[in-house]
Design a protein around this motif. Sequence first.
Motif, PDB file in Angstrom:
ATOM      1  N   ILE A   8       0.880  -1.166   0.000  1.00 64.07           N
ATOM      2  CA  ILE A   8       0.000   0.000   0.000  1.00 64.07           C
ATOM      3  C   ILE A   8       0.918   1.216   0.000  1.00 64.07           C
ATOM      4  CG2 ILE A   8      -1.737   1.306   1.263  1.00 64.07           C
ATOM      5  CD1 ILE A   8      -2.509  -1.352   2.630  1.00 64.07           C
ATOM      6  N   PHE A   9       0.825   2.028  -1.058  1.00 68.13           N
ATOM      7  CA  PHE A   9       1.651   3.224  -1.174  1.00 68.13           C
ATOM      8  C   PHE A   9       0.819   4.448  -0.830  1.00 68.13           C
ATOM      9  CE2 PHE A   9       3.331   0.093  -4.138  1.00 68.13           C
ATOM     10  CZ  PHE A   9       4.683   0.109  -3.844  1.00 68.13           C
ATOM     11  N   VAL A  10       1.359   5.321   0.025  1.00 69.79           N
ATOM     12  CA  VAL A  10       0.693   6.570   0.388  1.00 69.79           C
ATOM     13  C   VAL A  10       1.651   7.716   0.083  1.00 69.79           C
ATOM     14  CG1 VAL A  10      -0.323   7.926   2.256  1.00 69.79           C
ATOM     15  CG2 VAL A  10      -0.649   5.458   2.201  1.00 69.79           C
ATOM     16  N   CYS A  11       1.163   8.668  -0.712  1.00 71.84           N
ATOM     17  CA  CYS A  11       1.972   9.833  -1.084  1.00 71.84           C
ATOM     18  C   CYS A  11       2.133  10.747   0.124  1.00 71.84           C
ATOM     19  CB  CYS A  11       1.303  10.583  -2.225  1.00 71.84           C
ATOM     20  SG  CYS A  11       2.242  12.018  -2.757  1.00 71.84           S
ATOM     21  N   CYS A  21      -2.527  13.688   4.375  1.00 68.30           N
ATOM     22  CA  CYS A  21      -1.928  12.357   4.228  1.00 68.30           C
ATOM     23  C   CYS A  21      -1.455  11.792   5.569  1.00 68.30           C
ATOM     24  CB  CYS A  21      -0.794  12.367   3.220  1.00 68.30           C
ATOM     25  SG  CYS A  21       0.754  13.053   3.825  1.00 68.30           S
ATOM     26  N   LYS A  22      -1.106  12.652   6.513  1.00 62.80           N
ATOM     27  CA  LYS A  22      -0.662  12.149   7.826  1.00 62.80           C
ATOM     28  C   LYS A  22      -1.803  11.426   8.535  1.00 62.80           C
ATOM     29  CE  LYS A  22       3.137  15.272   8.660  1.00 62.80           C
ATOM     30  NZ  LYS A  22       3.788  16.186   9.591  1.00 62.80           N
ATOM     31  N   GLY A  23      -3.003  11.965   8.442  1.00 53.80           N
ATOM     32  CA  GLY A  23      -4.165  11.294   9.010  1.00 53.80           C
ATOM     33  C   GLY A  23      -4.461   9.988   8.303  1.00 53.80           C
ATOM     34  N   LEU A  24      -4.290   9.982   6.976  1.00 56.06           N
ATOM     35  CA  LEU A  24      -4.511   8.767   6.193  1.00 56.06           C
ATOM     36  C   LEU A  24      -3.504   7.686   6.574  1.00 56.06           C
ATOM     37  CD1 LEU A  24      -6.083   7.391   3.893  1.00 56.06           C
ATOM     38  CD2 LEU A  24      -4.396   8.332   2.316  1.00 56.06           C
ATOM     39  N   LEU A  25      -2.249   8.063   6.772  1.00 55.36           N
ATOM     40  CA  LEU A  25      -1.232   7.099   7.206  1.00 55.36           C
ATOM     41  C   LEU A  25      -1.583   6.499   8.560  1.00 55.36           C
ATOM     42  CD1 LEU A  25       2.092   8.839   6.175  1.00 55.36           C
ATOM     43  CD2 LEU A  25       1.325   6.596   5.433  1.00 55.36           C
ATOM     44  N   LYS A  26      -2.011   7.342   9.476  1.00 58.50           N
ATOM     45  CA  LYS A  26      -2.386   6.877  10.812  1.00 58.50           C
ATOM     46  C   LYS A  26      -3.552   5.899  10.737  1.00 58.50           C
ATOM     47  CE  LYS A  26      -3.592   8.692  15.346  1.00 58.50           C
ATOM     48  NZ  LYS A  26      -3.895   9.892  16.135  1.00 58.50           N
ATOM     49  N   GLU A  27      -4.563   6.240   9.938  1.00 54.41           N
ATOM     50  CA  GLU A  27      -5.725   5.363   9.778  1.00 54.41           C
ATOM     51  C   GLU A  27      -5.333   4.050   9.102  1.00 54.41           C
ATOM     52  OE1 GLU A  27      -8.370   7.868   7.593  1.00 54.41           O
ATOM     53  OE2 GLU A  27      -9.019   8.953   9.380  1.00 54.41           O
ATOM     54  N   ALA A  28      -4.428   4.129   8.110  1.00 54.84           N
ATOM     55  CA  ALA A  28      -3.979   2.921   7.415  1.00 54.84           C
ATOM     56  C   ALA A  28      -3.261   1.980   8.376  1.00 54.84           C
ATOM     57  CB  ALA A  28      -3.071   3.287   6.252  1.00 54.84           C
ATOM     58  N   ILE A  44       3.889   1.720   2.648  1.00 57.57           N
ATOM     59  CA  ILE A  44       5.080   2.407   2.163  1.00 57.57           C
ATOM     60  C   ILE A  44       4.758   3.876   1.909  1.00 57.57           C
ATOM     61  CG2 ILE A  44       6.796   2.526   0.321  1.00 57.57           C
ATOM     62  CD1 ILE A  44       6.336  -0.493  -0.051  1.00 57.57           C
ATOM     63  N   LYS A  45       5.535   4.762   2.514  1.00 60.46           N
ATOM     64  CA  LYS A  45       5.405   6.197   2.278  1.00 60.46           C
ATOM     65  C   LYS A  45       6.232   6.548   1.054  1.00 60.46           C
ATOM     66  CE  LYS A  45       6.129   6.843   6.990  1.00 60.46           C
ATOM     67  NZ  LYS A  45       6.744   7.620   8.057  1.00 60.46           N
ATOM     68  N   THR A  46       5.651   7.320   0.145  1.00 60.87           N
ATOM     69  CA  THR A  46       6.368   7.715  -1.064  1.00 60.87           C
ATOM     70  C   THR A  46       6.490   9.229  -1.136  1.00 60.87           C
ATOM     71  OG1 THR A  46       4.401   7.923  -2.437  1.00 60.87           O
ATOM     72  CG2 THR A  46       5.406   5.742  -2.299  1.00 60.87           C
TER      73      THR A  46
END
Length: 80
Positions: A8-11, A21-28, A44-46
């Motif tokens: 799972i890649f998150v920009c 995106c920081k909130g999305l990363l936390k939720e992921a 994976i953070k991109t």
Amino acid sequence: MAVYRKFIFVCTGSDCKKNGCKGLLKEAKEVIKHDDHKGKYKLIKTKCMDFCKSGPILVYNNEVIKRCDKGKMKEVLNKG
């Protein structure tokens, strides 16, 4: 045969940071830790993926999910 994790890649580019995106990363991270998803995914953070106006961006199974939130992310992970 071994079971491979899916990616799972998150920009985390500057425009995606502005759009959450920081909130999305936390939720992921929270979703991935639950029993039904545990050990199946690698987060994976991109850097910038050039979808700046429609962030935050999540890529899963070669599918780009624009303006992603927790609901869209759960729907995609449960589908795949």
